[in-house]
Write a protein that holds these residues in place. Structure first.
Motif, PDB file in Angstrom:
ATOM      1  N   ASP A  95      44.499   1.703  90.841  1.00  0.00           N
ATOM      2  CA  ASP A  95      43.161   1.124  90.789  1.00  0.00           C
ATOM      3  C   ASP A  95      42.126   2.178  91.144  1.00  0.00           C
ATOM      4  O   ASP A  95      42.443   3.285  91.580  1.00  0.00           O
ATOM      5  N   GLN A  96      40.890   1.799  90.986  1.00  0.00           N
ATOM      6  CA  GLN A  96      39.817   2.761  91.249  1.00  0.00           C
ATOM      7  C   GLN A  96      39.784   3.185  92.715  1.00  0.00           C
ATOM      8  O   GLN A  96      39.412   4.306  93.032  1.00  0.00           O
ATOM      9  N   GLY A  97      40.219   2.317  93.609  1.00  0.00           N
ATOM     10  CA  GLY A  97      40.208   2.667  95.029  1.00  0.00           C
ATOM     11  C   GLY A  97      41.474   3.339  95.518  1.00  0.00           C
ATOM     12  O   GLY A  97      41.538   3.744  96.687  1.00  0.00           O
ATOM     13  N   THR A  98      42.498   3.465  94.684  1.00  0.00           N
ATOM     14  CA  THR A  98      43.760   4.089  95.088  1.00  0.00           C
ATOM     15  C   THR A  98      43.626   5.600  95.079  1.00  0.00           C
ATOM     16  O   THR A  98      43.098   6.183  94.125  1.00  0.00           O
ATOM     17  N   THR A 101      34.855   7.587  94.238  1.00  0.00           N
ATOM     18  CA  THR A 101      33.439   7.543  93.864  1.00  0.00           C
ATOM     19  C   THR A 101      33.179   8.222  92.521  1.00  0.00           C
ATOM     20  O   THR A 101      32.177   7.938  91.861  1.00  0.00           O
ATOM     21  N   ASP A 102      34.088   9.107  92.106  1.00  0.00           N
ATOM     22  CA  ASP A 102      33.918   9.800  90.829  1.00  0.00           C
ATOM     23  C   ASP A 102      34.613   9.095  89.678  1.00  0.00           C
ATOM     24  O   ASP A 102      34.357   9.420  88.523  1.00  0.00           O
ATOM     25  N   ARG A 103      35.512   8.152  89.974  1.00  0.00           N
ATOM     26  CA  ARG A 103      36.258   7.473  88.925  1.00  0.00           C
ATOM     27  C   ARG A 103      35.514   6.222  88.468  1.00  0.00           C
ATOM     28  O   ARG A 103      34.712   5.642  89.209  1.00  0.00           O
ATOM     29  N   HIS A 104      35.831   5.791  87.244  1.00  0.00           N
ATOM     30  CA  HIS A 104      35.154   4.651  86.638  1.00  0.00           C
ATOM     31  C   HIS A 104      36.096   3.499  86.325  1.00  0.00           C
ATOM     32  O   HIS A 104      35.705   2.543  85.662  1.00  0.00           O
ATOM     33  N   GLY A 105      37.342   3.589  86.754  1.00  0.00           N
ATOM     34  CA  GLY A 105      38.278   2.515  86.478  1.00  0.00           C
ATOM     35  C   GLY A 105      39.704   2.928  86.806  1.00  0.00           C
ATOM     36  O   GLY A 105      39.954   4.030  87.311  1.00  0.00           O
ATOM     37  N   PRO A 106      40.682   2.053  86.516  1.00  0.00           N
ATOM     38  CA  PRO A 106      42.088   2.375  86.810  1.00  0.00           C
ATOM     39  C   PRO A 106      42.624   3.453  85.887  1.00  0.00           C
ATOM     40  O   PRO A 106      42.122   3.673  84.781  1.00  0.00           O
ATOM     41  N   GLN A 107      43.672   4.132  86.360  1.00  0.00           N
ATOM     42  CA  GLN A 107      44.341   5.184  85.594  1.00  0.00           C
ATOM     43  C   GLN A 107      45.837   4.901  85.554  1.00  0.00           C
ATOM     44  O   GLN A 107      46.418   4.500  86.561  1.00  0.00           O
TER      45      GLN A 107
END
Length: 287
Positions: A127-130, A95-101
């Motif tokens: 991914d953002q959900g990982t 929820t705090d991230r804005h995209g893949p890393q």
């Protein structure tokens, strides 16, 4: 009255037992150290090669980090071993991230030469959900001796660098957690003879500690008969004055060698001779 006296005597009798039990309680093992003797995980990471945190043999690292920072650790490897570095990154909540890393792990030797990974996932994208990310790198077998140009792994210190290569700008600074584990397969019995011997392990100072390799003794400079001429704070003034005097002397000598002689200058080709002498001579010869 008798009851009070009996209670006081009972308390005095328990004092020796309490005194004997106190050292036993203080000698209890610390909860941070395991019963098997394995060192507790490191809780810090360096931000450069010079501040890399040293890991003892068998020691792991469990560090709370900030997304976007460069993280450095250092460990030792001997000849015949095949080190493997494994990392697990617990990312910030989705929820705090804005995209893949995208995270990357690199391993360098004591000369800070990047070593190639023969196996493992060196770069990974989440991914953002990982929630977690796994990275690992297996180096080549550490050799006992190698040519400097070959870049082969040699005994000594190795650096692990973990970094984020691609991340959305708003995600920089988010809290994350990293677990590091270094495993080594093989030993000195597996080392193959190379036909040479390494003079000293590649163990530079890491994490502020002293190097285990012995430093070479300073070599005294060779002195000559002219050594003192080029040393001293005022030697440049001596050379400046001497150089100026030699330049002036050379100018005077050059002028004396190139100037015209005193008296009448020699006649040039095509010049007209003095008229008086030629005319008088020609009229005197007539009949």
């Amino acid at each position: 009255m008798r009851t009070t006296i009996r209670g006081a005597l009972a308390a005095l009798a328990l004092l020796p037992a309490l005194a004997l039990g106190a050292p036993a309680a203080s000698a209890a093992p610390s909860p941070s150290a395991s019963a098997s003797g394995t060192p507790a995980p490191a809780t810090k990471a360096g931000t450069s090669f010079l501040t890399a945190v040293n890991l003892s043999p068998g020691q792991d690292a469990n560090v709370a980090v900030s997304t976007g920072d460069y993280l450095y650790w250092a460990f030792g490897a001997s000849e015949g071993q095949t080190p493997t570095v494994r990392l697990t990154v617990n990312l910030a909540p989705s929820t705090d991230r804005h995209g893949p890393q995208t995270w990357s792990v690199e391993v360098f030797d004591g000369l800070r030469r990047r070593q190639a990974c023969t196996a493992g996932t060196q770069n990974a994208t989440a991914d953002q959900g990982t929630a977690t990310l796994a990275l690992d790198c297996t180096l080549r077998e550490v050799r006992t001796w190698a040519e400097p140009w070959s870049g082969d792994p040699l005994p000594g210190t190795y650096y692990v660098r973990l970094s984020v290569t691609d991340v959305p700008q708003p995600d920089l600074g988010l809290a994350s957690a990293v677990q590091l584990h270094v495993a080594a397969k093989g030993g000195s019995d597996n080392a193959q003879p190379e036909g040479g011997e390494l003079k000293a392990p590649l163990v530079p100072p890491a994490g502020g500690g002293a190097s285990t390799a012995k430093a070479a003794a300073p070599v005294a400079e060779e002195e000559h008969w002219y050594t003192g001429w080029f040393s001293g704070w005022n030697s440049r003034w001596y050379w400046t004055i001497g150089g100026g005097f030699l330049a002036a002397l050379a100018g005077v000598l050059g002028y004396n060698l190139t100037r015209h002689p005193h008296g009448r200058r020699p006649g040039h080709h095509g010049s007209v001779p003095p008229q008086g002498s030629h005319q008088s001579g020609s009229y005197a010869d007539r009949p």
